[in-house]
Write a protein that holds these residues in place. Sequence first.
Motif, short mmCIF file in Angstrom:
data_model
loop_
_atom_site.label_atom_id
_atom_site.label_comp_id
_atom_site.label_asym_id
_atom_site.label_seq_id
_atom_site.Cartn_x
_atom_site.Cartn_y
_atom_site.Cartn_z
N THR A 1 38.64 41.39 39.01
CA THR A 1 38.78 40.35 37.99
C THR A 1 39.88 39.39 38.42
O THR A 1 40.96 39.82 38.85
CB THR A 1 39.12 40.95 36.62
OG1 THR A 1 40.32 41.71 36.71
CG2 THR A 1 38.00 41.85 36.14
N GLU A 2 39.58 38.10 38.30
CA GLU A 2 40.52 37.09 38.76
C GLU A 2 41.09 36.33 37.57
O GLU A 2 41.32 36.91 36.51
CB GLU A 2 39.81 36.17 39.76
CG GLU A 2 39.25 36.92 40.97
CD GLU A 2 38.49 36.01 41.90
OE1 GLU A 2 38.59 34.78 41.76
OE2 GLU A 2 37.80 36.52 42.78
N GLY A 3 41.32 35.05 37.75
CA GLY A 3 41.96 34.25 36.72
C GLY A 3 41.11 34.09 35.47
O GLY A 3 39.93 34.40 35.43
N GLU A 4 41.75 33.56 34.46
CA GLU A 4 41.12 33.34 33.17
C GLU A 4 40.03 32.27 33.27
O GLU A 4 40.26 31.18 33.75
CB GLU A 4 42.21 32.88 32.21
CG GLU A 4 41.89 32.88 30.77
CD GLU A 4 43.12 32.46 29.98
OE1 GLU A 4 43.33 31.24 29.85
OE2 GLU A 4 43.89 33.34 29.54
N VAL A 5 38.82 32.58 32.82
CA VAL A 5 37.74 31.60 32.86
C VAL A 5 37.52 30.98 31.48
O VAL A 5 37.13 29.82 31.36
CB VAL A 5 36.43 32.24 33.40
CG1 VAL A 5 35.91 33.31 32.46
CG2 VAL A 5 35.38 31.18 33.63
N LEU A 6 37.77 31.76 30.42
CA LEU A 6 37.62 31.25 29.06
C LEU A 6 38.79 31.72 28.21
O LEU A 6 39.16 32.90 28.24
CB LEU A 6 36.31 31.76 28.43
CG LEU A 6 36.13 31.50 26.92
CD1 LEU A 6 35.94 30.01 26.65
CD2 LEU A 6 34.95 32.30 26.36
N LYS A 7 39.37 30.79 27.47
CA LYS A 7 40.40 31.14 26.49
C LYS A 7 40.10 30.44 25.19
O LYS A 7 39.85 29.23 25.15
CB LYS A 7 41.79 30.73 26.99
CG LYS A 7 42.91 31.10 26.01
CD LYS A 7 44.27 30.72 26.56
CE LYS A 7 45.38 31.09 25.58
NZ LYS A 7 46.71 30.71 26.11
#
Length: 504
Positions: free
Chosen positions: A251-257
């Motif tokens: 899992t990498e960076g945030e795609v949805l916040k």
Amino acid sequence: MKIVEMISIRKEFPGVVALDNIDFALEEGEIHGLVGENGAGKSTLINILAGVFQQSSGEIRFFGESLRLNSPSDALRRGIGVVYQDTVLDPYFSSEENIWLGREPSKLSVLKGKKTRSDTKELCEEFGIEVPLRVPVGTLSVAKQKMVEILRALSMNSKVLVLDEPTASITQSDTDNLFKILRNLKKVGISVIFVSHHLDEVFDLCDRITVLRNGHYEGTYASSELSTRSLIKLMTHRDLTDQYPKQEYKTEGEVLKVSNLSSVRLGLKNISFEVRKGEIVGFFGMVGSGRTELMKSIFGAGEVDSAEIFIEGQPVKVSNPSRAMKTGIYLCPEDRRREGLVQDMSIIDNLSIPFLGTLTKFGVIDSKTANSKAKKLSKDLEIKTPSLRTIVSNLSGGNQQKVVLGKWLMGPKSRVFIFDEPTQGIDVGAKTEFYKIMQDIAGEGCGVIFVSSDIRELLGVADRIYVMRLGRITAEFGREEFDQSSILENALSDTVSMGSGNCE
């Protein structure tokens, strides 16, 4: 005593043998399970018994008498009532009006309202069924609407009641109540054919189980003779030892916040959460918790009062589905038949609709490109169909769900996929396929939101789980914290606050 016998039933459609030499027998006062994967032939067999289809060959006997059912009215006159998965009621009419629709007590063309009410009350008391009788059916829960349909069938003196996925969209308490009613019907000699993909329900309720696979008869067994594992093997010819395959992806960076999403109209209150690339995030909650409303809001299909939404760290305005699609947010809705597909159009048309602009040249659809993409998707998703020109309403539930997903895969690069109850009403083999598809999508670096009422599949597939109750997120659980009892407590009670973050 055998009430229904279906002997060597064969049904052919153009280019397809839907049923091949099927035998089925229903005893008086029996609850008989009918199971099989999507496309096994269950719906076709039911529709032949209901008079919707006529068999190409074979014999039907009712109380020992050979007959041919040429229409649904033929079946009803014989005492065969069917309650389909999709409700067939007039939402603006009351329960009692729907029960007697077309058969209202009257004198000199004047409706006898008192007679209707007394007959309905007597019917409810006879079978122990309680529903509000004077309010529009459209205001009732799905479970209550099912009860109205059962009452309508019983009002026609049905000796056989066929229920097609009756528990697909109802709560556990409503399911328990339905089972109590069906057991009471059994006691008075009414026979029930129970079609369900929930095998635990089949074992709990049914006396015998008939298994179909790919249009063929696999056998009829006493429920006590089978285990869940052996039944699945009969249905699929596969040993599904790993029903919930889990692949680990980085899992990498945030795609949805999503921050502080609220909607008075939808009952959503200050909801905040995030999804990372390569992650499957589960959402669990009871009926009415606000899960579906939240997913529609993220997709721009809900009336939101306030919210901040970020895609890969950049703020976006998602005021409608078109804007959501442009940002790479795609929704596979809970009600796939009404909201995810155009039922009277073909597979290829449904696959192409969302992104026609990318499939046109000078305002003309590039049929060669559309066909090429659709063929590849159909092969990759293993959509079972004789042709891409097949009308989508003729597909099984699992294959319809694949078309809903496939139309988004026709488009530009996606970032977030939202699956709202994607395995509802599909068989165990198709469910496992969908778990793998979701994990493949996550493995390509997308974020996946997985909404489900089945806590077992969330525990098996999700990396994190958010719990919702009454329009709020009440808890968040990381995979190492998964605990079925704690998740259920947070979904059912306001007084519990467990899990890691985002508890309110």
